[in-house]
Scaffold this motif. Structure first.
Motif, short mmCIF file in Angstrom:
data_model
loop_
_atom_site.label_atom_id
_atom_site.label_comp_id
_atom_site.label_asym_id
_atom_site.label_seq_id
_atom_site.Cartn_x
_atom_site.Cartn_y
_atom_site.Cartn_z
N LEU A 196 0.54 -1.29 0.26
CA LEU A 196 -0.31 0.23 -0.51
C LEU A 196 1.37 1.05 0.63
O LEU A 196 1.68 1.76 1.18
N LEU A 197 0.76 2.10 -1.12
CA LEU A 197 2.14 3.57 -1.53
C LEU A 197 1.00 4.61 -0.98
O LEU A 197 -0.15 4.88 -1.26
N LYS A 198 2.22 5.55 -0.10
CA LYS A 198 1.30 6.77 0.30
C LYS A 198 2.50 7.73 -0.14
O LYS A 198 3.76 7.81 0.07
N PRO A 199 1.97 7.90 -1.00
CA PRO A 199 2.43 9.45 -1.59
C PRO A 199 2.80 10.57 -0.66
O PRO A 199 2.49 11.00 0.22
N ALA A 200 4.69 11.12 -1.09
CA ALA A 200 4.47 12.58 0.40
C ALA A 200 3.87 13.53 -0.22
O ALA A 200 2.84 14.42 -1.18
N ASN A 201 3.38 14.51 1.52
CA ASN A 201 2.81 15.13 1.31
C ASN A 201 3.47 16.38 1.98
O ASN A 201 4.88 16.53 2.69
N TRP A 202 3.26 17.53 2.36
CA TRP A 202 3.95 18.62 2.90
C TRP A 202 4.18 18.38 3.86
O TRP A 202 3.45 18.00 5.05
N ARG A 219 -1.37 -1.96 9.52
CA ARG A 219 -1.71 -3.28 10.31
C ARG A 219 -2.09 -4.53 8.92
O ARG A 219 -1.57 -5.14 8.94
N ASP A 220 -2.70 -3.80 8.11
CA ASP A 220 -3.06 -5.16 6.97
C ASP A 220 -2.21 -5.19 5.44
O ASP A 220 -2.15 -6.09 4.70
N HIS A 221 -1.65 -4.18 5.47
CA HIS A 221 -0.51 -3.79 4.50
C HIS A 221 0.65 -4.07 4.66
O HIS A 221 1.31 -3.51 6.07
N THR A 222 2.33 -4.52 3.40
CA THR A 222 2.48 -3.28 4.29
C THR A 222 3.15 -1.99 3.40
O THR A 222 2.50 -1.65 1.99
N LEU A 223 3.01 -1.53 3.98
CA LEU A 223 3.22 0.29 3.78
C LEU A 223 4.67 1.02 4.00
O LEU A 223 5.26 0.82 4.21
N ILE A 224 4.35 1.78 1.93
CA ILE A 224 5.63 2.58 1.76
C ILE A 224 5.03 4.09 1.44
O ILE A 224 4.51 4.04 0.81
N ARG A 225 6.41 4.36 1.86
CA ARG A 225 6.15 5.80 2.24
C ARG A 225 7.43 6.09 2.04
O ARG A 225 8.54 5.88 1.77
N TYR A 226 7.42 7.71 1.41
CA TYR A 226 8.85 8.72 1.66
C TYR A 226 8.77 10.24 1.89
O TYR A 226 8.11 10.42 1.93
N ASP A 227 9.87 9.94 2.15
CA ASP A 227 10.29 11.96 2.45
C ASP A 227 9.90 12.78 0.96
O ASP A 227 11.01 12.13 0.07
N ASP A 247 9.18 2.20 -9.75
CA ASP A 247 10.02 1.10 -10.33
C ASP A 247 11.45 1.42 -9.65
O ASP A 247 12.06 -0.94 -9.20
N GLU A 248 11.69 1.10 -7.95
CA GLU A 248 12.80 0.80 -7.56
C GLU A 248 12.38 0.00 -6.62
O GLU A 248 12.89 -1.72 -6.26
N LEU A 249 11.05 -0.31 -6.24
CA LEU A 249 10.74 -1.57 -5.93
C LEU A 249 9.60 -2.57 -6.65
O LEU A 249 9.24 -3.78 -6.58
N GLU A 250 10.15 -2.56 -7.56
CA GLU A 250 8.96 -2.92 -9.03
C GLU A 250 7.44 -3.22 -8.52
O GLU A 250 7.52 -4.30 -8.56
N LEU A 251 6.76 -2.15 -7.96
CA LEU A 251 5.95 -1.70 -7.88
C LEU A 251 4.49 -2.00 -9.14
O LEU A 251 4.96 -1.63 -10.28
N GLU A 252 3.39 -2.92 -9.46
CA GLU A 252 2.30 -3.14 -10.49
C GLU A 252 1.46 -3.40 -9.93
O GLU A 252 1.19 -4.51 -9.20
N ARG A 253 0.70 -1.88 -10.15
CA ARG A 253 -0.93 -2.73 -9.54
C ARG A 253 -1.37 -2.78 -7.82
O ARG A 253 -1.57 -3.88 -8.17
N VAL A 254 -0.85 -1.99 -7.60
CA VAL A 254 -1.22 -1.61 -6.18
C VAL A 254 -2.08 -0.40 -5.75
O VAL A 254 -2.17 0.31 -7.00
N PRO A 255 -2.67 -0.38 -4.47
CA PRO A 255 -3.85 1.07 -4.33
C PRO A 255 -2.67 2.13 -3.71
O PRO A 255 -1.13 1.38 -2.94
N ILE A 256 -2.83 3.54 -3.57
CA ILE A 256 -2.40 4.68 -2.97
C ILE A 256 -3.54 4.74 -2.03
O ILE A 256 -4.52 5.49 -2.68
N VAL A 257 -2.78 4.88 -1.43
CA VAL A 257 -3.57 6.32 -0.47
C VAL A 257 -3.16 8.20 -0.02
O VAL A 257 -1.92 7.68 0.09
N ALA A 258 -3.81 8.60 -1.04
CA ALA A 258 -2.78 10.25 0.04
C ALA A 258 -3.51 10.47 0.55
O ALA A 258 -5.07 10.55 0.72
#
Length: 427
Positions: free
Chosen positions: A149-155, A177-185, A213-224
């Motif tokens: 589950l990917l969370k794009p960076a915010n301010w 809790r139910d996902h591998t959360l991926i986030r970045y600064d 590309d770094e994590l080779e992610l394909e078709r994943v949900p995004i929570v922004a």
């Protein structure tokens, strides 16, 4: 690897320097300098080599390197003439001279956190770095387990500091809790490189593509959230095959400058721009109250104070202004209608940072988006708010849906659902 020297532990898997069990804060470039010196402790590391390895092809002055070495010495308590850990070889370079041993990750005992403090998932967080299209180092982290589950960076974020936050801790725990959360600064803040020149929406989009590309992610949900919503929209429009679901909370299609229509709105935006450089990261009650009343009007004194600390820890005043200007100039009104990813939009009714109407506008722009209004006034939902469990329930139910099944169902029903409007057949 985990390196042990003096009274310190350098844990390269977690990108962390500790004194005992206490993490020490290092700027990204200071951390990179330390890692390189430790890994090449068997020899002299020349200044030119260190500049090339840490800063790549970007030009930096020797004073920049000296500044990072000074910060490293302060963190290691290696000041003065003794230089027991990092020794300067005048006119040549640096040598890591402290004895070093190493340990396997599994051999290090893990402290048990207090039951009342929900930070267990933090212990599973792993921080790594990748390079953006222009060589800038982007820090990203994973926590939890399960499908990504990917969370794009915010301010304003900080991968490590946010876990201590009374504002963000419950978000990170629940999303992990139910996902591998991926986030970045975001570039220019947190653990990512801070002296970047290119701070723009297009550069942010490029960094998000780099993470995929770094994590080779394909078709994943995004929570922004907030500013990250526009970024998620642009990415989904450009790469529809890589996004399965879009969850957009507290977001906007138009930044503050773009949506300012009345003189009062324009005056408020200008006032914000004027006050940012002067109050940033300072213990200024008026500035802190101004910020807190916008982001957390119902927050506790502890939560409001955290916002002030976050500014100081996450970015410099100059970068903070650049980041705010770039977010205020966002406009994805032409891109949003191109998104055909299943989308859930949630927005707090009395949000003072991003008007409720922007949330509704966003839902109208994206074809088929579902809109959920939430009760409250805080831009970031707090754990004690009644809207928080409602938010979690809506998001979890939405992420559990199979978008491919919905597409197949819609295709099967399409001939039956034809209607005539204005003399045309609408399928």
């Amino acid at each position: 690897m985990i390196y042990l020297f003096d009274e310190f532990v350098l844990d390269t898997r977690r990108c962390e320097l500790r004194r005992g069990d206490d993490p020490l804060h290092l700027e990204p470039q200071v951390y990179a300098v330390l890692c390189y010196l430790v890994e090449h402790r068997d020899r002299l590391v020349r200044k030119e080599e260190l500049l090339d390895e840490v800063w790549g092809h970007r030009f930096v002055s020797p004073s920049t390197l000296n500044s990072r070495i000074k910060s490293l010495r302060q963190a290691l308590q290696d000041d003065g003439s003794a230089q027991r850990i990092v020794r300067t070889i005048r006119g040549a370079g640096f040598r890591f001279c402290a004895p070093v041993t190493w340990a396997e990750e599994r051999s290090r005992p893990q402290p048990t956190p207090p039951a009342a403090q929900p930070i267990a998932l933090r212990r599973e967080q792993q921080i790594r770095f990748c390079r953006g299209y222009d060589g800038n180092r982007i820090a990203y982290a994973t926590s939890g387990c399960g499908p990504p589950l990917l969370k794009p960076a915010n301010w304003l974020t900080h991968l490590e500091y946010d876990w201590d936050s009374p504002v963000w801790r419950h978000w990170l725990n629940e999303l992990s809790r139910d996902h591998t959360l991926i986030r970045y600064d975001q570039r220019g803040s947190g653990l990512s490189d801070r002296d970047t020149e290119d701070v723009s929406f297009e550069s942010w989009l490029g960094d998000l593509e780099t993470i995929f590309d770094e994590l080779e992610l394909e078709r994943v949900p995004i929570v922004a959230l907030s500013q990250g919503c526009a970024l998620a929209i642009a990415f989904a429009a450009r790469h529809p095959e890589r996004v399965s679901h879009l969850v957009l909370y507290g977001g906007y299609a138009q930044g503050r400058f773009r949506r300012a229509c009345t003189p009062a709105e324009r005056a408020q935006s200008e006032a914000m721009l004027q006050v940012l450089p002067h109050g940033w990261g300072q213990d200024n009650p008026a500035f802190r109250q101004f910020f807190a009343n916008m982001f957390l009007p119902e927050g506790t004194p502890e939560q409001m104070a955290w916002f002030s600390d976050l500014q100081r820890i996450s970015a410099s005043p100059e970068q903070g202004v650049k980041l705010w200007l770039a977010s205020a100039s966002i406009d994805v009104t032409e891109v949003a209608p191109l998104v055909h990813t299943p989308t859930l939009v949630l927005h707090v009714k009395q949000d003072a940072v991003v008007p409720f109407e922007q949330g509704r506008f966003l839902a109208r722009l994206i074809p088929g988006a579902r809109f959920v209004p939430l009760e409250g006034r805080n831009h970031v939902l707090l754990e004690t708010e009644p809207a928080w469990p409602r938010f979690l329930a809506e998001v979890r139910a939405f992420l559990a849906e199979d978008p491919m099944e919905e597409t197949r169902s819609n295709d099967a029903e399409r001939p039956v659902l034809q209607a005539v409007a204005g003399g045309r057949v609408i399928a």
